[in-house]
Design a protein around this motif. Structure first.
Motif, PDB file in Angstrom:
ATOM      1  N   UNK A   2     -22.349   5.524   3.896  1.00  0.00           N
ATOM      2  CA  UNK A   2     -21.368   5.572   4.969  1.00  0.00           C
ATOM      3  C   UNK A   2     -20.154   6.409   4.608  1.00  0.00           C
ATOM      4  N   UNK A   3     -19.485   6.888   5.623  1.00  0.00           N
ATOM      5  CA  UNK A   3     -18.269   7.671   5.435  1.00  0.00           C
ATOM      6  C   UNK A   3     -17.092   6.718   5.213  1.00  0.00           C
ATOM      7  N   UNK A   4     -16.277   7.025   4.212  1.00  0.00           N
ATOM      8  CA  UNK A   4     -15.101   6.217   3.923  1.00  0.00           C
ATOM      9  C   UNK A   4     -14.024   6.541   4.940  1.00  0.00           C
ATOM     10  N   UNK A   5     -13.562   5.551   5.668  1.00  0.00           N
ATOM     11  CA  UNK A   5     -12.532   5.751   6.677  1.00  0.00           C
ATOM     12  C   UNK A   5     -11.179   5.331   6.109  1.00  0.00           C
ATOM     13  N   UNK A   6     -10.240   6.235   6.132  1.00  0.00           N
ATOM     14  CA  UNK A   6      -8.893   5.923   5.657  1.00  0.00           C
ATOM     15  C   UNK A   6      -8.797   5.911   4.152  1.00  0.00           C
ATOM     16  N   UNK A   7      -7.577   5.707   3.649  1.00  0.00           N
ATOM     17  CA  UNK A   7      -7.370   5.711   2.200  1.00  0.00           C
ATOM     18  C   UNK A   7      -7.850   4.416   1.562  1.00  0.00           C
ATOM     19  N   UNK A   8      -8.205   4.476   0.270  1.00  0.00           N
ATOM     20  CA  UNK A   8      -8.544   3.271  -0.478  1.00  0.00           C
ATOM     21  C   UNK A   8      -7.247   2.533  -0.769  1.00  0.00           C
ATOM     22  N   UNK A   9      -7.244   1.237  -0.569  1.00  0.00           N
ATOM     23  CA  UNK A   9      -6.031   0.433  -0.694  1.00  0.00           C
ATOM     24  C   UNK A   9      -6.227  -0.717  -1.667  1.00  0.00           C
ATOM     25  N   UNK A  10      -5.134  -1.143  -2.289  1.00  0.00           N
ATOM     26  CA  UNK A  10      -5.094  -2.386  -3.048  1.00  0.00           C
ATOM     27  C   UNK A  10      -4.296  -3.372  -2.202  1.00  0.00           C
ATOM     28  N   UNK A  11      -4.762  -4.611  -2.161  1.00  0.00           N
ATOM     29  CA  UNK A  11      -4.168  -5.625  -1.297  1.00  0.00           C
ATOM     30  C   UNK A  11      -3.843  -6.880  -2.087  1.00  0.00           C
ATOM     31  N   UNK A  12      -2.905  -7.655  -1.581  1.00  0.00           N
ATOM     32  CA  UNK A  12      -2.577  -8.961  -2.155  1.00  0.00           C
ATOM     33  C   UNK A  12      -3.837  -9.828  -2.104  1.00  0.00           C
ATOM     34  N   UNK A  13      -4.182 -10.464  -3.206  1.00  0.00           N
ATOM     35  CA  UNK A  13      -5.408 -11.277  -3.216  1.00  0.00           C
ATOM     36  C   UNK A  13      -5.246 -12.560  -2.415  1.00  0.00           C
ATOM     37  N   UNK A  14      -4.010 -12.957  -2.134  1.00  0.00           N
ATOM     38  CA  UNK A  14      -3.766 -14.190  -1.389  1.00  0.00           C
ATOM     39  C   UNK A  14      -3.895 -13.982   0.124  1.00  0.00           C
ATOM     40  N   UNK A  15      -3.270 -12.916   0.649  1.00  0.00           N
ATOM     41  CA  UNK A  15      -3.243 -12.733   2.113  1.00  0.00           C
ATOM     42  C   UNK A  15      -3.812 -11.387   2.582  1.00  0.00           C
ATOM     43  N   UNK A  16      -4.215 -10.535   1.656  1.00  0.00           N
ATOM     44  CA  UNK A  16      -4.802  -9.220   1.955  1.00  0.00           C
ATOM     45  C   UNK A  16      -3.805  -8.205   2.524  1.00  0.00           C
ATOM     46  N   UNK A  17      -2.522  -8.460   2.396  1.00  0.00           N
ATOM     47  CA  UNK A  17      -1.489  -7.499   2.791  1.00  0.00           C
ATOM     48  C   UNK A  17      -1.614  -6.266   1.893  1.00  0.00           C
ATOM     49  N   UNK A  18      -1.561  -5.063   2.449  1.00  0.00           N
ATOM     50  CA  UNK A  18      -1.688  -3.837   1.669  1.00  0.00           C
ATOM     51  C   UNK A  18      -0.497  -3.678   0.731  1.00  0.00           C
ATOM     52  N   UNK A  19      -0.784  -3.386  -0.546  1.00  0.00           N
ATOM     53  CA  UNK A  19       0.244  -3.289  -1.571  1.00  0.00           C
ATOM     54  C   UNK A  19       0.428  -1.857  -2.062  1.00  0.00           C
ATOM     55  N   UNK A  20      -0.661  -1.129  -2.273  1.00  0.00           N
ATOM     56  CA  UNK A  20      -0.535   0.268  -2.696  1.00  0.00           C
ATOM     57  C   UNK A  20      -1.823   1.027  -2.401  1.00  0.00           C
ATOM     58  N   UNK A  21      -1.688   2.331  -2.406  1.00  0.00           N
ATOM     59  CA  UNK A  21      -2.829   3.225  -2.214  1.00  0.00           C
ATOM     60  C   UNK A  21      -3.481   3.506  -3.564  1.00  0.00           C
ATOM     61  N   UNK A  22      -4.764   3.755  -3.556  1.00  0.00           N
ATOM     62  CA  UNK A  22      -5.483   4.085  -4.780  1.00  0.00           C
ATOM     63  C   UNK A  22      -4.851   5.296  -5.477  1.00  0.00           C
ATOM     64  N   UNK A  23      -4.399   6.257  -4.715  1.00  0.00           N
ATOM     65  CA  UNK A  23      -3.800   7.467  -5.291  1.00  0.00           C
ATOM     66  C   UNK A  23      -2.477   7.197  -6.002  1.00  0.00           C
ATOM     67  N   UNK A  24      -1.864   6.037  -5.771  1.00  0.00           N
ATOM     68  CA  UNK A  24      -0.602   5.681  -6.428  1.00  0.00           C
ATOM     69  C   UNK A  24      -0.805   5.033  -7.797  1.00  0.00           C
TER      70      UNK A  24
END
Length: 102
Positions: A2-24
């Motif tokens: 499958x095609x990857x849609x959007x940037x790869x993200x790291x998220x809070x493990x508790x609530x899944x809120x986006x914390x940073x981009x993979x490129x960071x």
């Protein structure tokens, strides 16, 4: 595959809120309070706590704990100041443990 849609993200493990981009992510070879940690250059959706001097494995640093903006989970800390010349590259970067986000 499958095609990857959007940037790869790291998220809070508790609530899944986006914390940073993979490129960071600068390094995945850091040691945090509870094991392996990542060093990254930018953070999203966080709250920065009060600054304090903390003796870390790499020397004395002024750091501020960082929290998830939504659930207030402690994610790690922001390096405000490094006192050792060899550690200055960390200033204004973030370190978070792998248990805090996925």
């Amino acid at each position: 595959m499958g095609e990857l849609l959007g940037p790869r993200l790291y998220s809070c493990c508790n609530c899944r809120n986006h914390v940073c981009l993979h490129d960071d992510v600068i390094s995945k070879a850091f040691q945090g309070r509870h094991g392996r940690a990542f060093l990254f250059s930018h953070a999203l959706n966080i709250v920065v706590g009060a600054k304090e001097d903390r003796q870390l494995m790499t020397g004395l640093h002024t750091v501020a704990d960082i929290y998830c903006r939504d659930c207030h989970e402690v994610l790690g800390w922001k390096y405000e100041r490094a006192y050792e010349e060899t550690q200055k590259y960390k200033e204004v970067m973030y370190e978070a443990g792998g248990h805090s986000y996925s």
